[in-house]
Design a protein around this motif. Structure first.
Motif, short mmCIF file in Angstrom:
data_model
loop_
_atom_site.label_atom_id
_atom_site.label_comp_id
_atom_site.label_asym_id
_atom_site.label_seq_id
_atom_site.Cartn_x
_atom_site.Cartn_y
_atom_site.Cartn_z
N ALA A 202 55.29 35.72 36.26
CA ALA A 202 54.19 35.21 37.08
C ALA A 202 53.96 36.10 38.30
CB ALA A 202 54.50 33.78 37.53
N PHE A 203 55.06 36.55 38.92
CA PHE A 203 54.94 37.45 40.07
C PHE A 203 54.30 38.78 39.66
CE2 PHE A 203 58.62 35.02 42.06
CZ PHE A 203 57.81 34.39 42.98
N HIS A 204 54.69 39.28 38.48
CA HIS A 204 54.17 40.58 38.02
C HIS A 204 52.71 40.48 37.58
CE1 HIS A 204 58.41 41.87 37.95
NE2 HIS A 204 57.91 43.09 38.03
N ARG A 205 52.30 39.32 37.05
CA ARG A 205 50.93 39.18 36.55
C ARG A 205 49.94 38.76 37.63
NH1 ARG A 205 50.49 35.07 33.98
NH2 ARG A 205 52.57 34.21 33.70
N ALA A 206 50.44 38.40 38.79
CA ALA A 206 49.57 37.89 39.85
C ALA A 206 48.54 38.94 40.28
CB ALA A 206 50.40 37.46 41.05
N ASN A 207 47.34 38.48 40.60
CA ASN A 207 46.27 39.35 41.08
C ASN A 207 46.39 39.49 42.60
OD1 ASN A 207 43.96 40.75 41.67
ND2 ASN A 207 42.55 39.22 40.87
N TYR A 208 47.09 40.54 43.03
CA TYR A 208 47.36 40.69 44.45
C TYR A 208 46.17 41.24 45.24
CZ TYR A 208 52.18 39.59 43.33
OH TYR A 208 53.32 38.94 42.91
N TRP A 209 45.10 41.65 44.55
CA TRP A 209 43.89 42.08 45.26
C TRP A 209 43.29 40.92 46.06
CZ3 TRP A 209 42.77 46.89 46.21
CH2 TRP A 209 43.19 47.90 45.32
N LEU A 210 43.52 39.70 45.58
CA LEU A 210 42.99 38.53 46.26
C LEU A 210 43.73 38.24 47.56
CD1 LEU A 210 42.37 36.19 43.20
CD2 LEU A 210 40.67 37.35 44.60
N VAL A 211 44.83 38.98 47.78
CA VAL A 211 45.53 38.84 49.05
C VAL A 211 44.64 39.32 50.20
CG1 VAL A 211 47.45 39.77 50.42
CG2 VAL A 211 47.86 38.96 48.09
N ILE A 212 43.77 40.30 49.92
CA ILE A 212 42.92 40.88 50.98
C ILE A 212 42.02 39.83 51.62
CG2 ILE A 212 41.11 42.58 51.48
CD1 ILE A 212 42.37 44.35 49.30
N PRO A 213 41.20 39.08 50.83
CA PRO A 213 40.39 38.04 51.49
C PRO A 213 41.23 36.94 52.12
CG PRO A 213 40.19 37.89 49.09
CD PRO A 213 40.87 39.19 49.40
#
Length: 342
Positions: free
Chosen positions: A40-51
């Motif tokens: 789950a950690f590896h598949r997470a979309n971390y680009w959404l961390v920006i907004p």
């Protein structure tokens, strides 16, 4: 006892509670569940961390400008940057010792803006009182809009087990339970009467009075509607962070605003319990998401993602603020001296 030692003991106790909660949640996880969490950690979309980070910064900025509104009736108008820096350093201090941040941010603003510390403490109490009121209102909204989800949980996990135990209890057990309950109520009444004039009781009464006065003072503010609007913006940013966070994981991206509201309300309680919410936040978020059909591993992973983003943001902005405070105020002083000379 020295204050530093007292704060250290506080930190160890609260941090220990957080670690214990993490252990209780993870101790029974199977290797397959650990692997599921890792995936789950590896598949997470971390680009959404920006907004989410942008919203986090905005919420801290609105908190600073809202705090300024409380100082204006007192005849003080600190710069927004100094107020923002003080807020962020306060959050940083709260990661070490719960509630230390309130004292820290008041001290910083008193030092750089020459505002009496006692007046700042009053504004801080008023601000916290309003936040508590907002949290209570959001709790009520959560219960009213999601009575079916929360009601079935309370009935299944709390009322039914208690009802079963009472139904299966014999007369002697019920009598003992009633005697214990009566004894607890009697002791509580006796303690309230005995220590009604103690230092602790007086302090609690004074704090409660200050909180009530702080809430009532909002109605007397010149810019009360701006204050209310900024309070809505702060909590709106918090809610939006959670909602955007749902899209980080495939298992949670179908959840909507009601679920985000529940996570915000229950998670906020976790942030109060331990330093920075470590352990408590992740556990409460996991339990909340289970109500919406999210398994405990994914729920726990989601709680960690949101918590890590929020905590890193506070640490980074807190240290930047510590460095920026003397530099900004030195330049500000030099500019003021140059302007006076001209």
């Amino acid at each position: 006892m020295p204050k530093a030692l007292k704060n250290l003991i506080k930190f160890i106790c609260f941090f220990g509670i957080g670690v214990l909660l993490i252990w209780l949640v993870t101790k029974d996880l199977t290797p397959a569940e650990w692997d599921q969490m890792n995936q789950a950690f590896h598949r997470a979309n971390y680009w959404l961390v920006i907004p989410a980070v942008i919203l986090g910064i905005a919420s801290h900025w609105f908190r600073a400008t809202r705090w300024k509104l409380l100082m204006k009736p007192l005849g003080h108008q600190p710069t927004t940057l100094n107020t923002f820096f003080a807020v962020m350093v306060g959050y940083l201090a709260n990661l070490a010792v719960p509630r230390l941040g309130e004292v820290t941010r008041c001290g910083i603003l008193a030092q750089y803006e020459k505002i009496p510390a006692d007046k700042l403490v009053g504004t801080m109490i008023a601000e916290r009182a309003v936040d508590m009121l907002c949290l209570i209102l959001l709790m009520a909204l959560t219960v009213l809009t999601q009575a079916e989800v929360l009601g079935s949980y309370v009935n299944r996990e709390i009322l039914t087990p208690i009802g079963n135990k009472i139904a299966n209890a014999n007369f002697v057990q019920l009598l003992i339970l009633l005697l214990i309950l009566a004894a607890v109520i009697g002791i509580a009444i006796w303690l309230l009467k005995k220590f009604a004039r103690s230092k602790a009781a007086v302090t609690i009464k004074s704090l409660a009075r200050g909180v009530m006065e702080g809430i009532l003072s909002i109605g007397k503010m010149e810019n009360k509607w701006a204050f209310i609007f900024q309070s809505i913006l702060i909590w709106g940013c918090y809610l939006s962070q959670v909602y955007i966070g749902f899209y980080c994981l495939a298992e949670t991206n179908h959840l909507g605003i009601p679920a985000a509201l529940a996570v915000l309300v229950i998670g906020s309680i976790g942030m109060i319990v331990t330093p920075g919410g470590i352990g408590a936040y992740q556990t409460l978020v996991q339990k909340t998401l289970e109500l919406y059909g999210i398994n405990k591993v994914i729920g726990f992973a989601f709680g960690w993602i949101i918590w890590v983003v929020q905590t890193i943001l506070v640490i980074v902005l807190g240290f930047i603020s510590l460095i920026a405070l003397p530099i900004y105020n030195k330049n500000r002083s030099q500019n003021n001296n140059t302007a006076s000379a001209n």
